[in-house]
Design an enzyme around this catalytic site. Structure first.
Site, mmCIF file in Angstrom:
data_model
loop_
_atom_site.group_PDB
_atom_site.id
_atom_site.type_symbol
_atom_site.label_atom_id
_atom_site.label_comp_id
_atom_site.label_asym_id
_atom_site.label_seq_id
_atom_site.Cartn_x
_atom_site.Cartn_y
_atom_site.Cartn_z
ATOM 1 N N LYS A 129 -6.177 -12.715 -0.288
ATOM 2 C CA LYS A 129 -6.501 -11.468 -0.412
ATOM 3 C C LYS A 129 -5.096 -10.586 -0.128
ATOM 4 O O LYS A 129 -4.550 -10.880 0.760
ATOM 5 C CB LYS A 129 -7.519 -10.962 0.427
ATOM 6 C CG LYS A 129 -8.071 -9.471 0.322
ATOM 7 C CD LYS A 129 -9.235 -9.000 0.913
ATOM 8 C CE LYS A 129 -9.651 -7.716 0.585
ATOM 9 N NZ LYS A 129 -9.434 -7.003 -0.561
ATOM 10 N N HIS A 139 -11.478 -12.379 5.093
ATOM 11 C CA HIS A 139 -11.362 -12.546 3.784
ATOM 12 C C HIS A 139 -10.619 -13.816 3.632
ATOM 13 O O HIS A 139 -9.868 -14.206 4.550
ATOM 14 C CB HIS A 139 -10.807 -11.291 3.037
ATOM 15 C CG HIS A 139 -11.923 -10.315 2.587
ATOM 16 N ND1 HIS A 139 -12.093 -9.290 3.769
ATOM 17 C CD2 HIS A 139 -12.685 -10.127 1.831
ATOM 18 C CE1 HIS A 139 -13.129 -8.322 3.057
ATOM 19 N NE2 HIS A 139 -13.538 -8.893 2.027
#
Ligand SMILES: NC(=O)C1=CN([C@@H]2O[C@H](COP(=O)(O)OP(=O)(O)OC[C@H]3O[C@@H](n4cnc5c(N)ncnc54)[C@H](OP(=O)(O)O)[C@@H]3O)[C@@H](O)[C@H]2O)C=CC1
Ligand SMILES: O=C(O)C1=N[C@H](C(=O)O)C[C@H](O)C1
Length: 268
Positions: A159, A155
């Site tokens: 995040k 990600h």
């Protein structure tokens, strides 16, 4: 026409959700909600978000906003989602929650509200991931303890939670297929001089880099061969459109606990 309130509309997902609702002819953007006291409150939504065409003001009061909404979609932070869900239960407003990173206690707190309102929670609203989840259970069941199973996710650098909510759900699907208890086989912290793989464990690895939207792989390694099942999200609209589909479905459901598998008819 489903009237949808979008919580945390300034967020990466909040903005995508407003866009998805704005473009969907079956929905109306009923209330774009800001953090309480935000200095954009009362501004026309298009002043701060020029891509949104609906002529409506940004608001910061869910109680008032609920009068014009049939359902709320929330992608924010765990603590705020719990507070928001409690308010929705008091207001009788169905809620779709895409937030990840909940503790067990936070999940329980939301679960207790499901006798009052329909609540749909899913760590990933994309069609592809939910199809992948249903595949994983069967693969794990077929291969059983013969396979070393690892879950790898990547990600963007912003995040907050790790492993991702989707990765954890993948682990749960695998555990179900193996007939095991997820918390007893999950290996989150493999590190150090005595970190040899424990037979039967499911390992997790999290990559955080750049602007990767979301990639998840389940690796099943046998002696001399490997199976990898991978999902790659290319655009956050895939999550947003899934959440809007879930919201439209949820308004017709009685109070209870639901997830994206219910919406897509993938429950076994
Ligand atoms: N289920 C799915 O398909 C997906 C889930 N997610 C999950 O959605 C969540 C949000 O992700 P993302 O949009 O990238 O995160 P962002 O950090 O971009 O957005 C977070 C939002 O939450 C708001 N917020 C946080 N705390 C509060 C509070 N106390 N009161 C009011 N508003 C608050 C922020 O408001 P402000 O701007 O004022 O700080 C912001 O609008 C994450 O948990 C992520 O994992 C993400 C993508 C897909
Ligand atoms: O934070 C994100 O961005 C995402 N979070 C979700 C998760 O934690 O699984 C889903 C998606 O991969 C994007």
């Amino acid at each position: 026409m489903t009237r949808i309130a979008i919580n945390a509309c300034t967020g990466r997902m909040g903005q995508q959700l407003m866009y998805a609702v704005d473009r969907d002819s079956h929905c109306e953007l009923a209330a774009p909600l800001l953090r309480k006291g935000h200095n954009w409150t009362g501004d026309p939504v298009s002043q701060q978000f020029p891509d949104i065409k609906t002529n409506i003001a940004l608001v910061d009061d869910l109680s008032k906003a609920s009068e014009s909404a049939d359902v709320l979609i929330d992608f924010s932070l765990p603590e705020h989602s719990v507070e928001t869900a409690k308010l929705c239960a008091n207001l009788g407003l169905p809620v779709v929650i895409g937030t990840t990173g909940f503790s067990y206690q936070q999940k329980q707190a939301i679960e207790t509200l499901t006798d009052k309102i329909p609540v749909l929670m899913a760590p990933n609203m994309s069609i592809g991931v939910n199809v992948m989840l249903s595949l994983l259970e069967g693969v794990a069941r077929t291969l059983g303890d013969d396979a070393d199973i690892e879950i790898i996710e990547s990600h963007h650098r912003y995040k907050k939670d790790a492993p991702s909510g989707t990765a954890l759900r993948m682990g749960e699907s695998v555990a179900k297929g193996l007939g095991k208890v997820f918390s007893e086989i999950a290996a989150f912290d493999r590190c150090g001089k005595d970190a040899v793989r424990e037979k039967g464990s499911v390992g997790f690895s999290a990559i955080r880099a750049g602007n990767i939207i979301g990639e998840h792989t389940a690796l099943f390694a046998l002696a001399g061969e490997e199976i990898e099942i991978t999902h790659k999200a290319r655009d956050r609209q895939t999550f947003a459109q899934g959440a809007v589909r879930a919201a439209r479905w949820l308004v017709d459901q009685p109070p209870g606990s639901y997830d994206m598998m219910d919406v897509l008819g993938l429950k076994q």
